[in-house]
Design a protein around this motif. Structure first.
Motif: not given
Length: 408
Positions: A359-384
């Motif tokens: 591999y040979g390089r250090k991975v760092t994970y930067k903020p992903l603002p859209n995903a973080e915005w969505a993750a705290e706002r989504i309500v899901s209805i599981l459709i049957g």
């Protein structure tokens, strides 16, 4: 109608009715075929007929050359990655707003997951963010068609072609979805399916790999069954990822009515959108449907306008469930780039794949603002597929009652 939510002491919307919860649609014909498979005495895919029958019908339905049944959707992703030769030293780009397997199977292949941000309008992976995430070690992109909504495959395939990358379509939630006239799963190099009980069709557990590539299909067949090409003759380092015959019989039966299943889910979603129209763009928004897609409606996703609601998303979900809408749920509240398994760089021992010498390089994970915005706002209805128009109206009433009560 009593406007006080049930969680605050009011009378539940579905008072006197059964709670709205997901149940798979199992018919007498489903049961008959499963019993037939059991009575045959041939329960394994080895030498059986139902896995072959399901593979043939999946290929025909999706318009691909090959379908290979496997034990579950996670196994399908793992097989797809290995069939493409993904391994140590490689990076695979995927979305952070999805089930863990879309990333952990990359780790199980001894490769590194790299996350691109999402598009706020569709909640799917952003092609522009994919471009930014590509390095000289990138080998593939796993595109997740989240909740049944097709990702922007034209742009993604263009990027992949220009950069020499494989595209794996994770269609676990999207069997039957269509993008510009093609079924998702048939557009990239490989598609993966899940037949978990909540998916478009079910085999209990189960999945499949689909492709038009002869070599990938051959490798997938070997990988799912110990890499065995002849009796006790092993060509590849494989796994036991086979589907049972009675699971395949159930899937075969379910596939015959997939269009009816999707039609029923579409009906529920259409009624819900119509009933909620007056609070849209005020208290909530929905992923906007584009004219060139067909949504498979695994989930109905509601994005809360938290700036206008005086409680958090989890309180809203609990309030909906108190109204008898037990299909309301929270999915993916933590984007994958913030999950402990990623942040702590969980490995296979001795640091692999993170500190693999290839591999040979250090991975760092930067903020992903859209995903973080969505993750705290989504309500899901599981459709049957068993939901009725009345169920949709009740669900809309519950959403309106709860959000109107909690409006700032």
């Amino acid at each position: 109608m009593n406007e006080l939510p049930a969680i605050e002491g009011g009378k539940p919307i579905r008072d006197g009715k059964s709670p709205l919860r997901y149940r798979p649609w199992i018919t007498d014909e489903d049961i008959e075929l499963v019993v037939d498979a059991l009575k045959s005495g041939q329960l394994s895919a080895i030498g059986g007929r139902w896995n072959t029958a399901l593979e043939q019908e999946l290929s025909k339905y999706l318009g691909v050359k090959y379908a290979v049944t496997v034990s579950n959707g996670t196994a399908a992703l793992h097989v797809a990655l290995k069939a493409l030769g993904i391994g140590p030293g490689d990076e695979v780009i995927t979305t952070p707003l999805t089930f863990a397997a879309s990333a952990t199977t990359i780790l199980h292949s001894n490769a590194i997951p790299i996350f691109a941000d999402i598009d706020r309008e569709t909640l799917n992976i952003s092609p522009a963010s994919i471009e930014e995430a590509i390095t000289d070690r990138t080998k593939a992109i796993i595109v997740v068609h989240l909740a049944g909504y097709p990702a922007e495959m034209d742009e993604i395939m263009k990027i992949a072609k220009e950069r020499g990358l494989y595209v794996i379509e994770d269609t676990a939630q999207a069997l039957g979805a269509i993008y510009r006239g093609s079924f998702v799963g048939s557009i990239g190099d490989v598609g993966t399916l899940s037949f978990y009980p909540t998916k478009t069709i079910t085999t209990g557990e189960g999945g499949a790999v689909v492709t038009n590539n002869d070599d990938v299909a051959r490798r997938a067949r070997l990988l799912r069954s110990h890499g065995e090409t002849g009796k006790y003759y092993y060509e590849l380092l494989g796994y036991n990822y086979r589907m049972t015959e009675f699971q395949a019989a159930l899937g075969y039966s379910q596939l015959k009515r997939i269009e009816e299943i999707i039609r029923r889910k579409e009906m529920f979603s259409k009624v819900l959108m119509e009933e909620l129209e007056y609070i849209e763009n005020d208290l909530v928004q929905f992923p906007r449907l584009k004219p060139y897609i067909r949504h498979a409606w695994h989930l109905f996703q509601i994005i809360l306008n938290l700036e206008k609601i005086r409680v958090g998303r989890d309180r809203v979900v609990n309030a909906l469930r108190a109204e008898g809408i037990e299909a309301a749920t929270v999915v993916y509240p933590i984007p994958l780039h913030k999950e402990p398994v990623i942040l702590n760089m969980a490995d296979h021992g001795k640091g692999c794949p993170w500190s693999c010498p290839y591999y040979g390089r250090k991975v760092t994970y930067k903020p992903l603002p859209n995903a973080e915005w969505a993750a705290e706002r989504i309500v899901s209805i599981l459709i049957g597929p068993l939901y009725t128009e009345e169920d949709a109206v009740d669900t809309a009433k519950a959403i309106k009652r709860v959000l109107t009560y909690y409006r700032r």
